[in-house]
Design a protein around this motif. Structure first.
Motif, PDB file in Angstrom:
ATOM      1  N   GLY A   7       0.785  -1.219   0.000  1.00 31.43           N
ATOM      2  CA  GLY A   7       0.000   0.000   0.000  1.00 31.43           C
ATOM      3  C   GLY A   7       0.819   1.272   0.000  1.00 31.43           C
ATOM      4  N   ASN A   8       2.133   1.150  -0.179  1.00 26.87           N
ATOM      5  CA  ASN A   8       3.016   2.318  -0.173  1.00 26.87           C
ATOM      6  C   ASN A   8       3.630   2.531  -1.551  1.00 26.87           C
ATOM      7  OD1 ASN A   8       2.871   2.928   2.689  1.00 26.87           O
ATOM      8  ND2 ASN A   8       3.986   1.021   2.977  1.00 26.87           N
ATOM      9  N   LEU A   9       3.653   3.778  -1.975  1.00 26.17           N
ATOM     10  CA  LEU A   9       4.254   4.152  -3.243  1.00 26.17           C
ATOM     11  C   LEU A   9       5.748   4.357  -3.035  1.00 26.17           C
ATOM     12  CD1 LEU A   9       3.789   5.003  -6.202  1.00 26.17           C
ATOM     13  CD2 LEU A   9       3.446   7.328  -5.362  1.00 26.17           C
ATOM     14  N   GLY A  10       6.558   3.765  -3.895  1.00 28.06           N
ATOM     15  CA  GLY A  10       7.999   3.927  -3.809  1.00 28.06           C
ATOM     16  C   GLY A  10       8.571   4.264  -5.168  1.00 28.06           C
ATOM     17  N   ALA A  11       9.717   4.917  -5.159  1.00 29.72           N
ATOM     18  CA  ALA A  11      10.393   5.274  -6.406  1.00 29.72           C
ATOM     19  C   ALA A  11      11.866   4.901  -6.286  1.00 29.72           C
ATOM     20  CB  ALA A  11      10.259   6.765  -6.670  1.00 29.72           C
ATOM     21  N   LYS A  12      12.408   4.369  -7.368  1.00 26.78           N
ATOM     22  CA  LYS A  12      13.819   4.041  -7.433  1.00 26.78           C
ATOM     23  C   LYS A  12      14.415   4.824  -8.589  1.00 26.78           C
ATOM     24  CE  LYS A  12      14.947  -0.365  -7.119  1.00 26.78           C
ATOM     25  NZ  LYS A  12      14.942  -1.830  -7.304  1.00 26.78           N
ATOM     26  N   THR A  13      15.599   5.368  -8.355  1.00 24.23           N
ATOM     27  CA  THR A  13      16.276   6.060  -9.441  1.00 24.23           C
ATOM     28  C   THR A  13      16.900   5.044 -10.380  1.00 24.23           C
ATOM     29  OG1 THR A  13      18.307   6.219  -8.157  1.00 24.23           O
ATOM     30  CG2 THR A  13      16.792   8.086  -8.023  1.00 24.23           C
ATOM     31  N   VAL A  14      17.204   5.496 -11.574  1.00 23.31           N
ATOM     32  CA  VAL A  14      17.860   4.609 -12.532  1.00 23.31           C
ATOM     33  C   VAL A  14      19.228   4.248 -11.973  1.00 23.31           C
ATOM     34  CG1 VAL A  14      18.842   4.512 -14.845  1.00 23.31           C
ATOM     35  CG2 VAL A  14      16.596   5.514 -14.495  1.00 23.31           C
ATOM     36  N   PRO A  15      19.594   2.971 -12.015  1.00 24.48           N
ATOM     37  CA  PRO A  15      20.848   2.516 -11.416  1.00 24.48           C
ATOM     38  C   PRO A  15      22.088   3.063 -12.116  1.00 24.48           C
ATOM     39  CG  PRO A  15      19.479   0.656 -12.145  1.00 24.48           C
ATOM     40  CD  PRO A  15      18.806   1.903 -12.581  1.00 24.48           C
ATOM     41  N   ASP A  16      23.205   3.080 -11.357  1.00 18.38           N
ATOM     42  CA  ASP A  16      24.477   3.529 -11.917  1.00 18.38           C
ATOM     43  C   ASP A  16      25.150   2.396 -12.698  1.00 18.38           C
ATOM     44  OD1 ASP A  16      25.722   1.819 -10.036  1.00 18.38           O
ATOM     45  OD2 ASP A  16      26.069   3.438  -8.616  1.00 18.38           O
ATOM     46  N   GLY A  17      26.292   2.703 -13.289  1.00 20.44           N
ATOM     47  CA  GLY A  17      27.000   1.726 -14.116  1.00 20.44           C
ATOM     48  C   GLY A  17      27.477   0.507 -13.356  1.00 20.44           C
ATOM     49  N   ASP A  18      27.939   0.692 -12.106  1.00 22.26           N
ATOM     50  CA  ASP A  18      28.390  -0.452 -11.317  1.00 22.26           C
ATOM     51  C   ASP A  18      27.224  -1.391 -11.019  1.00 22.26           C
ATOM     52  OD1 ASP A  18      30.975   0.485 -11.326  1.00 22.26           O
ATOM     53  OD2 ASP A  18      30.902   1.306  -9.289  1.00 22.26           O
ATOM     54  N   HIS A  19      26.068  -0.830 -10.781  1.00 22.51           N
ATOM     55  CA  HIS A  19      24.851  -1.630 -10.559  1.00 22.51           C
ATOM     56  C   HIS A  19      24.609  -2.516 -11.783  1.00 22.51           C
ATOM     57  CE1 HIS A  19      20.507  -2.385 -10.495  1.00 22.51           C
ATOM     58  NE2 HIS A  19      20.517  -2.107  -9.206  1.00 22.51           N
ATOM     59  N   GLY A  20      24.728  -1.940 -12.966  1.00 23.26           N
ATOM     60  CA  GLY A  20      24.559  -2.702 -14.206  1.00 23.26           C
ATOM     61  C   GLY A  20      25.601  -3.796 -14.354  1.00 23.26           C
ATOM     62  N   CYS A  21      26.828  -3.527 -13.896  1.00 23.20           N
ATOM     63  CA  CYS A  21      27.883  -4.538 -13.961  1.00 23.20           C
ATOM     64  C   CYS A  21      27.565  -5.731 -13.061  1.00 23.20           C
ATOM     65  CB  CYS A  21      29.227  -3.935 -13.574  1.00 23.20           C
ATOM     66  SG  CYS A  21      29.900  -2.821 -14.826  1.00 23.20           S
ATOM     67  N   VAL A  22      26.939  -5.480 -11.911  1.00 26.49           N
ATOM     68  CA  VAL A  22      26.553  -6.573 -11.017  1.00 26.49           C
ATOM     69  C   VAL A  22      25.527  -7.468 -11.700  1.00 26.49           C
ATOM     70  CG1 VAL A  22      25.407  -7.155  -8.834  1.00 26.49           C
ATOM     71  CG2 VAL A  22      27.113  -5.316  -8.901  1.00 26.49           C
ATOM     72  N   ILE A  23      24.522  -6.857 -12.315  1.00 23.10           N
ATOM     73  CA  ILE A  23      23.497  -7.631 -13.021  1.00 23.10           C
ATOM     74  C   ILE A  23      24.132  -8.408 -14.182  1.00 23.10           C
ATOM     75  CG2 ILE A  23      21.391  -7.494 -14.412  1.00 23.10           C
ATOM     76  CD1 ILE A  23      20.899  -7.082 -11.411  1.00 23.10           C
ATOM     77  N   GLU A  24      25.047  -7.772 -14.909  1.00 18.33           N
ATOM     78  CA  GLU A  24      25.729  -8.456 -16.011  1.00 18.33           C
ATOM     79  C   GLU A  24      26.520  -9.661 -15.499  1.00 18.33           C
ATOM     80  OE1 GLU A  24      29.347  -7.679 -19.200  1.00 18.33           O
ATOM     81  OE2 GLU A  24      28.491  -5.969 -18.130  1.00 18.33           O
ATOM     82  N   TRP A  25      27.262  -9.491 -14.399  1.00 23.87           N
ATOM     83  CA  TRP A  25      28.020 -10.591 -13.799  1.00 23.87           C
ATOM     84  C   TRP A  25      27.100 -11.766 -13.460  1.00 23.87           C
ATOM     85  CZ3 TRP A  25      26.888 -11.794  -8.632  1.00 23.87           C
ATOM     86  CH2 TRP A  25      27.627 -12.849  -8.103  1.00 23.87           C
ATOM     87  N   LEU A  26      25.978 -11.460 -12.806  1.00 26.49           N
ATOM     88  CA  LEU A  26      25.051 -12.513 -12.410  1.00 26.49           C
ATOM     89  C   LEU A  26      24.440 -13.197 -13.632  1.00 26.49           C
ATOM     90  CD1 LEU A  26      23.708 -14.023 -10.112  1.00 26.49           C
ATOM     91  CD2 LEU A  26      21.972 -12.207 -10.042  1.00 26.49           C
ATOM     92  N   MET A  27      24.093 -12.405 -14.634  1.00 25.08           N
ATOM     93  CA  MET A  27      23.510 -12.967 -15.852  1.00 25.08           C
ATOM     94  C   MET A  27      24.491 -13.917 -16.541  1.00 25.08           C
ATOM     95  SD  MET A  27      21.645 -10.946 -18.984  1.00 25.08           S
ATOM     96  CE  MET A  27      20.435 -10.193 -17.913  1.00 25.08           C
ATOM     97  N   ARG A  28      25.749 -13.519 -16.634  1.00 26.61           N
ATOM     98  CA  ARG A  28      26.760 -14.376 -17.276  1.00 26.61           C
ATOM     99  C   ARG A  28      26.931 -15.696 -16.532  1.00 26.61           C
ATOM    100  NH1 ARG A  28      29.906 -11.901 -21.190  1.00 26.61           N
ATOM    101  NH2 ARG A  28      29.676  -9.643 -21.297  1.00 26.61           N
ATOM    102  N   ASP A  29      26.978 -15.635 -15.184  1.00 25.78           N
ATOM    103  CA  ASP A  29      27.108 -16.871 -14.407  1.00 25.78           C
ATOM    104  C   ASP A  29      25.891 -17.770 -14.594  1.00 25.78           C
ATOM    105  OD1 ASP A  29      29.595 -16.212 -13.461  1.00 25.78           O
ATOM    106  OD2 ASP A  29      29.028 -16.198 -11.346  1.00 25.78           O
TER     107      ASP A  29
END
Length: 190
Positions: A35-57
């Motif tokens: 029931g709570n509205l939340g907002a997230k900013t667009v992630p930084d480049g290091d954040h994207g690198c973490v997702i890329e690392w996990l995706m590759r594994d």
């Protein structure tokens, strides 16, 4: 017994707001949890690198699955919440034909990676994912330099919690059933 607070808006009203916000600003992602509205900013480049690392594994370890970045999911017990985890692990192609906010039933694991916006909804999202029945919730906490694996959802909470520092071998339980070498995460601490 204290009555639950009235939700800020209906799920339909949130979906319309999220659609409009997406057209107005590409720099913000909206969520609606407990029931709570939340907002997230667009992630930084290091954040994207973490997702890329996990995706590759995951491509190597579980090629029949795919890590869907920013997949909107219907969460909470009655699917009235709307969360957009950084990624959702599910069978390849399972979301074909789904709307922006998909049924989370096929999701094996959700992934959140902390960013500089210090998402204040971590506890609420963990409960929402557990109530939804998502088997594993993986939090990669760049601020603390740790990996948190929550699993075995029971009565709206994850019963098992494993916390390991970056650099450790981290076992992700079934139904994911993999072990991750988290050494590369040390390069992307915030």
């Amino acid at each position: 017994m204290t009555a639950a607070p009235e939700p800020l808006m209906t799920t339909g009203e949130f979906e319309e707001l999220a659609r409009v916000a997406g057209r107005v600003s590409e720099g913000v992602r909206l969520e609606y949890v407990e029931g709570n509205l939340g907002a997230k900013t667009v992630p930084d480049g290091d954040h994207g690198c973490v997702i890329e690392w996990l995706m590759r594994d995951l491509i190597v370890l579980r090629p029949e699955l795919w890590l869907f970045p920013n997949r909107g999911l219907q969460v909470d017990s009655y699917r009235t919440g709307r969360a957009r985890p950084d990624a959702a692990l599910a069978p390849t192609g399972v979301f074909a034909g789904e709307s922006e906010w998909a049924d989370p039933t096929p999701v094996l694991m959700v992934v959140e990676v902390t960013s500089r916006d210090h998402d204040t909804g971590r506890r609420e999202k963990s409960r929402a994912y557990a109530r939804t029945g998502i088997p594993v919730y993986l939090l990669i906490d760049r601020e603390k330099g740790s990996v948190v694996v929550r699993s075995n959802p029971v009565n709206g909470e994850y019963e098992r919690i494993l916390i390991q520092p970056f650099g450790a071998e981290v076992s992700i339980p079934d139904p994911v059933g993999i072990t991750l070498d988290t050494e590369p995460l040390k390069a992307w601490v915030s």
